[in-house]
Scaffold this motif. Structure first.
Motif, PDB file in Angstrom:
ATOM      1  N   GLY A  76       0.787  -3.292  -7.152  1.00 59.74           N
ATOM      2  CA  GLY A  76      -0.258  -3.144  -6.197  1.00 59.74           C
ATOM      3  C   GLY A  76      -1.047  -1.686  -6.491  1.00 59.74           C
ATOM      4  N   TYR A  77      -0.157  -0.718  -7.113  1.00 60.19           N
ATOM      5  CA  TYR A  77      -0.988   0.472  -7.440  1.00 60.19           C
ATOM      6  C   TYR A  77      -1.881   0.211  -8.142  1.00 60.19           C
ATOM      7  N   ALA A  79      -3.798  -2.385  -8.956  1.00 60.69           N
ATOM      8  CA  ALA A  79      -4.810  -3.422  -8.316  1.00 60.69           C
ATOM      9  C   ALA A  79      -6.031  -2.515  -7.553  1.00 60.69           C
ATOM     10  N   PHE A  80      -5.277  -1.468  -6.846  1.00 64.98           N
ATOM     11  CA  PHE A  80      -6.280  -0.773  -5.879  1.00 64.98           C
ATOM     12  C   PHE A  80      -6.512   0.650  -6.514  1.00 64.98           C
ATOM     13  N   GLU A  81      -5.987   1.097  -7.521  1.00 70.90           N
ATOM     14  CA  GLU A  81      -6.198   2.533  -8.122  1.00 70.90           C
ATOM     15  C   GLU A  81      -7.616   2.962  -8.149  1.00 70.90           C
ATOM     16  N   SER A  84      -9.785   2.628  -5.068  1.00 75.35           N
ATOM     17  CA  SER A  84      -9.593   3.636  -4.333  1.00 75.35           C
ATOM     18  C   SER A  84     -10.165   5.217  -4.600  1.00 75.35           C
ATOM     19  N   TRP A 104       0.738   4.698   3.630  1.00 77.42           N
ATOM     20  CA  TRP A 104       2.005   4.565   2.938  1.00 77.42           C
ATOM     21  C   TRP A 104       3.346   5.067   3.662  1.00 77.42           C
ATOM     22  N   LEU A 126       3.299  -3.546  -1.345  1.00 74.22           N
ATOM     23  CA  LEU A 126       2.403  -3.098  -0.307  1.00 74.22           C
ATOM     24  C   LEU A 126       2.274  -1.569  -0.206  1.00 74.22           C
ATOM     25  N   ILE A 129      -0.213  -0.518  -2.850  1.00 76.88           N
ATOM     26  CA  ILE A 129      -1.320  -0.460  -2.480  1.00 76.88           C
ATOM     27  C   ILE A 129      -1.620   0.608  -1.641  1.00 76.88           C
ATOM     28  N   ALA A 132      -2.136   3.867  -3.567  1.00 77.66           N
ATOM     29  CA  ALA A 132      -3.034   3.858  -4.613  1.00 77.66           C
ATOM     30  C   ALA A 132      -4.110   4.907  -4.341  1.00 77.66           C
ATOM     31  N   SER A 386      -3.957   4.341 -13.432  1.00 81.58           N
ATOM     32  CA  SER A 386      -3.329   2.915 -12.903  1.00 81.58           C
ATOM     33  C   SER A 386      -3.062   1.982 -13.882  1.00 81.58           C
TER      34      SER A 386
END
Length: 437
Positions: A76-77, A79-81, A84, A104, A126, A129, A132, A386
């Motif tokens: 998740g980290y 995918a959205f780092e 973000s 978080w 989650l 995410i 991130a 990431s």
């Protein structure tokens, strides 16, 4: 007026005397809050290592299930780092970092409802995410206040949040695990997730109300001081290419930094997720005792990080100040497997490994920030963190699999040591003139 900051942030000769106190004042205003936030961040990320001591037995999780779940955070980290970090660049650090912290914390607290491996994987995903963007966002934020010559010490003073989380989190987590079992009908690991998420919620609101977005927002600096800092940063940027996003992706230096960060993070998360288990395998079973013994390596790491970063900034040397600690970490990991039947010596070896691994982290970030800037810097830092952060998935997962397949914890530790050797090799492949600033 003389500087009052106990840690001088000015390298000798790098800043005129009349401005030597400016960076100290900025550090005193920004770093304590950011440091406390990072302590909470890292604690909420790796407290699953302590939860495992009872959670695995309660829920019937094998080491492989635990390792995969611990690592799912980083999917998740990843995918959205980068998105973000780009959002932070546009909307400002104050709002975005506050949002990250509160989100978080809520997800971390909700982990107490986990009952099955699938739920465990989902909650960790989650959490990744939600978190991130926090770490690379802070690194990017600090580059907007401090020039390269100050950055090694500054990033270190922020990143000592990792070992401080270990120093504080070990005894606290051990106490919760030992004394909260059955209270209110909850298991001790459920209380761990609930109680350790609360500080992050409070700190999220503190960030929102007190963190300045930029130099323009602060009232505790004079116009001349603001102009001085702006001119220092502008002079530094003129030496960097203003690369497009595509050029950044094609930059070989960026991908070398991705690989270095991956290797370092393999060691970092090997320590973060498995240290309590490694201590337990030495024959120590009291949770509170495991907690305070786990704190010892992190306490030594705090001192090592500060001393090595000071040396790196003073000498304007980056490569050996990152590669050297990586090799020290390798030695510590190997020795810990040879001394496993001698707990005192094994703890000393794990202390050496932890100090080495943790010391590589802050000075590494002086490498990419030496050649990236502005929007490409935001994207590049996000990419490096990431993709490098995939080690956060690979490290606990591979260690868990090796433990289950071989029934011998030494193989997982040797694997971590090998990654640190590769890190040192990659660091020394970077031309010194590029990063020794």
């Amino acid at each position: 007026m003389q500087p009052t900051d106990p840690v001088s942030l000015a390298s000798p000769g790098s800043v005129p005397d009349e401005h030597a106190q400016v960076y100290g004042r900025i550090a005193r205003r920004l770093l304590p809050l950011l440091l406390i936030c990072y302590v909470a961040c890292y604690l909420d990320r790796v407290n699953v290592g302590f939860a495992k001591l009872q959670m695995a037995a309660d829920l019937g999780f094998s080491d492989s299930v635990y390792g995969l779940g611990a690592g799912m955070f980083f999917i998740g980290y990843l995918a959205f780092e980068m998105p973000s970090n780009m959002i932070l660049y546009r909307v400002g650090a104050r709002r975005w970092l506050a949002r990250i912290m509160i989100t978080w914390a809520l997800v971390s607290a909700a982990t107490l409802f986990v009952r099955t491996p699938t739920m465990f994987y989902g909650m960790r995903f989650l959490l990744g995410i939600a978190e991130a963007g926090f770490f690379p966002g802070v690194v990017l934020y600090l580059t907007q206040w401090f020039p390269s010559a100050q950055r090694g010490k500054v990033i270190t003073l922020f990143m000592i949040g990792i070992p401080i989380a270990g120093v504080l989190g070990g005894p606290v987590s051990g106490w919760i695990m030992e004394h909260m079992k059955g209270t209110g009908g909850l298991a001790s690991w459920q209380w761990l997730f609930l109680l350790e998420s609360l500080p992050s919620i409070v700190l999220g609101f503190v960030l929102f109300f007190f963190l300045p977005n930029s130099l323009s927002d602060v009232k505790w600096m004079s116009p001349d001081e603001k102009q001085y800092v702006r001119s220092q940063l502008a002079n530094e940027r003129r030496g960097k290419a203003d690369a497009s996003f595509t050029q950044m992706l094609l930059d070989r230096r960026v991908w070398i930094c991705v690989a270095i960060n991956f290797c370092n993070a393999m060691g970092q998360y090997g320590i973060g997720f498995w240290l309590p288990t490694l201590v337990q395998k030495m024959g120590i079973h009291d949770n509170f005792e495991i907690g305070y013994l786990s704190a010892i390596p992190y306490a030594v790491a705090v001192v090592a990080m500060v001393l090595v970063s000071r040396s790196g900034d003073r000498l304007r040397e980056r490569r050996w100040h990152v590669a050297g600690p990586a090799l020290v970490g390798t030695l510590g990991f190997v020795l810990s497997t040879l001394l496993v039947n001698q707990p005192s010596l094994a703890i000393a070896a794990l202390t050496l490994a932890t100090a080495g691994v943790m010391t590589t982290l802050p000075l590494f970030w002086c490498l990419p920030t030496a050649f990236l800037k502005d929007a490409s810097g935001a994207a590049g830092i996000g990419l490096i963190n990431s993709v490098g952060g995939l080690a956060g998935f690979a490290s606990p997962f591979l260690t868990g699999r090796l433990n289950d397949v071989t029934h011998d914890a030494r193989y997982g530790v040797w694997m971590l040591a090998a990654w640190l050797v590769l890190s040192a090799f990659l660091i020394l492949s970077i031309p010194a003139k590029l990063v020794n600033r």
